[in-house]
Each structure stands twice: as C-alpha cells, then as structure tokens.
Design an enzyme around this catalytic site. Structure first.
Site, PDB file in Angstrom:
ATOM      1  CE  LYS A  79      14.497  66.260 -46.855  1.00  0.00           C
ATOM      2  NZ  LYS A  79      13.841  64.586 -48.027  1.00  0.00           N
ATOM      3  CB  SER A 154      15.362  62.621 -44.411  1.00  0.00           C
ATOM      4  OG  SER A 154      14.868  62.710 -46.274  1.00  0.00           O
ATOM      5  CB  SER A 178      11.816  60.876 -46.718  1.00  0.00           C
ATOM      6  OG  SER A 178      12.463  59.925 -46.752  1.00  0.00           O
TER       7      SER A 178
HETATM    8  N1  GLN Z   1      14.181  55.900 -44.971  1.00  0.00           N
HETATM    9  C1  GLN Z   1      15.065  55.897 -46.463  1.00  0.00           C
HETATM   10  C2  GLN Z   1      16.540  55.837 -46.691  1.00  0.00           C
HETATM   11  O1  GLN Z   1      16.696  56.579 -46.158  1.00  0.00           O
HETATM   12  C3  GLN Z   1      14.249  57.142 -47.749  1.00  0.00           C
HETATM   13  C4  GLN Z   1      15.007  58.925 -47.791  1.00  0.00           C
HETATM   14  C5  GLN Z   1      13.852  58.865 -48.465  1.00  0.00           C
HETATM   15  O2  GLN Z   1      13.059  58.650 -48.795  1.00  0.00           O
HETATM   16  N2  GLN Z   1      14.440  59.967 -49.093  1.00  0.00           N
HETATM   17  O3  GLN Z   1      16.815  55.860 -47.967  1.00  0.00           O
END
Ligand code: GLN
Length: 493
Positions: A79, A154, A178
């Site tokens: 990532k 994400s 995420s």
């Molecule tokens: N979707 C969640 C957010 O927008 C989690 C994001 C993540 O785990 N990086 O914060």
C-alpha cells in the site's frame, strides 16, 4: 506453467524446488498486471527496478544451494502509505505525489530480508481516509468482481490486486477497517493484527493510536505466512509490543476450532445489516457448529458508540499528524506565495482533497480549547467502555463473530457525496480497532448478484493464532476457495 493463480505457498515451493526462477515468477505477474491493470487500476506505481534486483539476488542464492524460507520468491504489493526506500509513497495524495521514501518501513524490510519480492505500490484513499478508494487523488480502483463497484477502502488497491491475481499477497493498513472491509468486498482474506504486533515504523501516520499494517491473501495460510514475517518487536516504534511471536503457520489445522466458544455479537446482526449478508453469516454459524464449536449470542452494549467515538479520535489524531504537510518538510510546495503563512495555506489548499480537509477541520475542532473535554476526552472515555465490553465478553467466549460489512460492494459513485453513509461501511470493523484487537475477514459466501460476502472473527489481544486457526478451519469447510479461484479469473478476464 500458469503461475498467477497459485498461492504464495505454492509459488514458494516451486521456487525452492527450482521448478521456476524468481525472474520467471515476476515476469508472469508483470504480464498479468499489464493485462488487467488498465481495467482494475489497483496500482499507483510499479517497482520493477527493485523487483528484478531482488529476483536476481534470489536466483543467485538458490543456485548456490542456500536454504531459503517460506516466503522466498513470493511477490507482494505494498500500500502506498508504507515506505519502500527509494520509491514513491504518495499516500494517494497530491501533497506527496513526488515524495520518495528516504528509508524503509520495518515491515517491508522484514519481507525483503525473508526473500519476498516487491512488485508495486497500491492505490488507496487519500491518507487512508475512506471506504471505497474513491478518495485517491490519482485513480479509481475497480472491484475485480464487478467493475462498476468499488473495491472497498482505504486499502482498495491492495485488495483488488490480490483478487485480480496481480499478486498473491499484499500489505494494507487498517485504522478502522481498511484491511478487513476491502477484503470482504473483494473476496479475499484480510487481517488486522493486534495494535503493536507489527511495527508502524515507516507507515505514514493517519491516526496513530489505531493504525496497523496487515496482510491480504487469497487464503488463510498465505495471510498467516505474511503476518509471521512482518510481526515482532521494533525498538524504532515506541508502541511496538515486546512479546514473542508464536508460530502461526505450522499449527494451522482444521480441528483447532473444536470445543471453542464463539460469540455472535447481537448488536451487529440487527438493523442496517443487509438480509443476504445476515443469511450468509447464519450459514457460517452452522458450519462453525459442524466443526465442533459452540456458538452463543453475546451483547456488547457500548458497541453502538464505536462509530462516533472513532470519528472523533481518528480525525483528532489526523489533524495533528497531517500538520506536518506544510510545504516545508515534505512533498508539495505551492508556487506564488511570497510569505510563509500564505505558502502553508496555498500548499494545503491545493495539496489535500476534500475528505482530508473535512477531517482536519473536524479533528481540529474536537481538539480545540473549550471543546477538548466535551469531544476528545469524552471519546477516549467511551473508547475505554467499548474495550471493557470486549474484555468482559472474552471471559465468556474465545472468539467473536460478525459480518465484516453491513453490505457487499456498492456501486462506484454511490456514496461519494454522502460521507455519513460512507462512514457506516465500517460499523462492524471499527469496534475491534478501538480496542486494539486482532481481527480477520474471511470470504463466507456470495449475494444474489454474485458479489463476495465476508465474515469477521475477532480474538483477544495478541491471540492472532486463535483467529487464524478458526479462519483456517472455516475456510476448509466453507469450500469457497475453488469457487473464488474461478471467480477471480472470470471477474477480470
Ligand atoms: N473507512 C474508515 C475511515 O475512513 C477506516 C479507514 C482506515 O481503516 N484506514 O476512516
């Protein structure tokens, strides 16, 4: 020989037995990337120079008769929020578009030392904020199962790259879901380790008290293998836990779930959970019972506060972490400003996307004088209550079971203008993040549109082995792996 549909375990075996060279392995994956990437858009950059260097080195070592470990020769995608020295780490943001990582993250360093090969960096929501990867400043990644739907976020690029066989494994990061949520949407396995199990050194921070690096794979063994390599104490990360890492892989066995008590969280099987998702979980419960586990309903009364608590804590930490992008120290500096303050403003205005700005504003507000006690402090207190609910429940059960997400993958564009409904995607994953617990998403079925459904297992702190055992046993009786294999191929060709 077709290599791209093989697991990490199989690829390693072929490589160790000299049936295929490291160079041939990465040639195959780059070929698949060339073929499929225009449709999937999972990657932000290829790291070919590094991959071929690593492959050459591995081929030399094997020809000298050196004994190599269980991940040697296995390609991986990283990532774009994790630093690979000498390569870009954009975080999906314009502000870091030209940033080259000056050092190596501990987790990736461990992978290279163990003989894994770095294929590419993957697309993500800007600074890991989002649930669909649509917040990336660069491109919109598609779900390989249906190109009109999102891969989740994400870490959508990491999940989609594994599902479309651009790579057998990848690394993502999970702050509130995420890794698990995109794993669920893309029909792959995704694991968030205990907070502190994997070093965060070299992981660009979003919300430091929540961020964890975790693996994606097409099966539980490969996820366990990747976790094994990246885990362990790191003096460079003050939140890293100085505890021994158990052997996750050799113990994997279908009988380990027998006699275990699994709690089905009542609050996450009710309102807001799609009927088809609920049904798949009910079928999974029966499979766990067939495996000899006892499944009981449990209640975590404070879990309902998780989402608001997360969006106060995560945004507060983000507002502080992201203060460093000011046009001076890293990445972008906007032209045209004559003084320092307008330069900061211009840089941040043009460098950050709308979701990042929204969160910086929310977080700054929550931390500001006069509001700190009402929001940030209160959120931390409620976080403690959620954690305590988990601790109490783990006195009665060994593991917890829920759907990973309330729905399957939604259409591209469906939630971009509605941040609140986007935030709700993480309703089932956020609680374990707040409590710092290990949690995994495993494919458990399909909805009527043939989109994958994920089931989430959560274990007590530092009990990844329990999690992996149960996931492995479930995977072997759920019998989706062949179907998943076909579907991955069908979905992208
Ligand atoms: N979707 C969640 C957010 O927008 C989690 C994001 C993540 O785990 N990086 O914060």
């Amino acid at each position: 020989m077709t290599i791209i549909n093989k697991s990490a375990k199989e690829i390693n075996k072929l490589f160790i037995n000299k049936e295929i060279s490291a160079k041939e392995i990465i040639d195959s994956f780059y070929k698949q990337i060339e073929l499929i990437e225009p449709k999937i858009q999972a990657l932000t950059s290829l790291t070919k120079e590094l991959a071929y260097r690593q492959a050459e080195e591995l081929d030399k070592r094997i020809s000298k008769g050196e004994k190599l470990g269980p991940i040697a020769g296995v390609p991986i995608v990283i990532k774009d929020v994790i630093c690979v020295k000498g390569f870009s780490a954009t975080c999906g943001s314009k502000i870091l578009e030209n940033f080259i990582a000056p050092y190596e993250a501990t987790a990736t360093g461990k992978l290279w030392d163990a003989g894994a090969i770095c294929l590419a960096k993957s697309n993500m929501d800007e600074f890991a904020m989002g649930s669909s990867t649509e917040n990336s400043a660069f491109k919109k990644t598609k779900n390989p199962w249906n190109l009109n739907t999102v891969p989740g976020g994400s870490s959508g690029g990491s999940a989609a790259s594994v599902a479309s066989m651009e790579t057998p494994i990848s690394l993502g990061t999970d702050t509130g879901g995420s890794v698990r949520q995109p794993a669920s949407f893309c029909g792959v396995v995704g694991l968030k380790p205990t907070y502190g199990r994997v070093s965060r050194f070299g992981l660009i921070a979003f919300a430091s008290s929540l961020d964890q690096i975790g693996p994606f794979a097409r099966n539980v063994y490969d996820a366990a293998l990747t976790l094994q390599v990246i885990s362990g104490y790191d003096p460079k990360d003050t939140t890293s836990l100085n505890v021994e890492v158990p052997d996750y892989i050799s113990r994997l066995n279908v009988n380990t779930v027998k006699g275990k008590k699994i709690g089905l969280i009542k609050e996450l099987m009710g309102e807001g959970i799609d009927a088809e998702v609920k049904k798949a979980i009910e079928v999974s419960v029966r499979l766990f019972k067939d495996l000899g586990a006892e499944v009981v309903e449990v209640s975590l009364p404070n879990i309902k506060y998780s989402l608001p608590v997360y969006y106060i804590i995560a945004t507060a930490e983000a507002s502080s972490n992201l203060a460093r992008y000011d046009g001076v120290k890293y990445g972008l500096r906007a032209d045209g400003a004559k003084e320092v303050l307008p330069m900061y403003t211009k840089t941040r205005q043009s460098g950050f996307g709308p979701e990042v700005k929204r969160r910086i504003m929310l977080g700054t507000y929550a931390l500001s004088s006069g509001y700190y006690d009402a929001y940030y402090k209160k959120a931390q207190q409620v976080r403690k209550l959620v954690t305590q609910d988990f601790l109490n429940t783990f006195e009665k059960v060994d593991l917890l079971l829920t759907p990973t997400c309330p729905t399957t993958a939604f259409e591209l564009g469906a939630k971009v203008d509605d941040p609140l409904s986007m935030y709700l995607s993480d309703i089932a994953t956020i609680p374990a993040s707040l409590a710092g617990l290990p949690s995994v998403s495993v494919p458990c079925g399909f909805d009527s549109k043939n989109m994958p459904i994920g089931l989430q297992l959560t274990a007590p702190s530092l009990s990844e082995e329990l999690l992996l055992d149960a996931a492995y046993a479930f995977e072997s009786v759920c019998n989706l792996s062949e179907k998943l294999k076909d579907k991955h191929a069908v979905g992208v060709v």
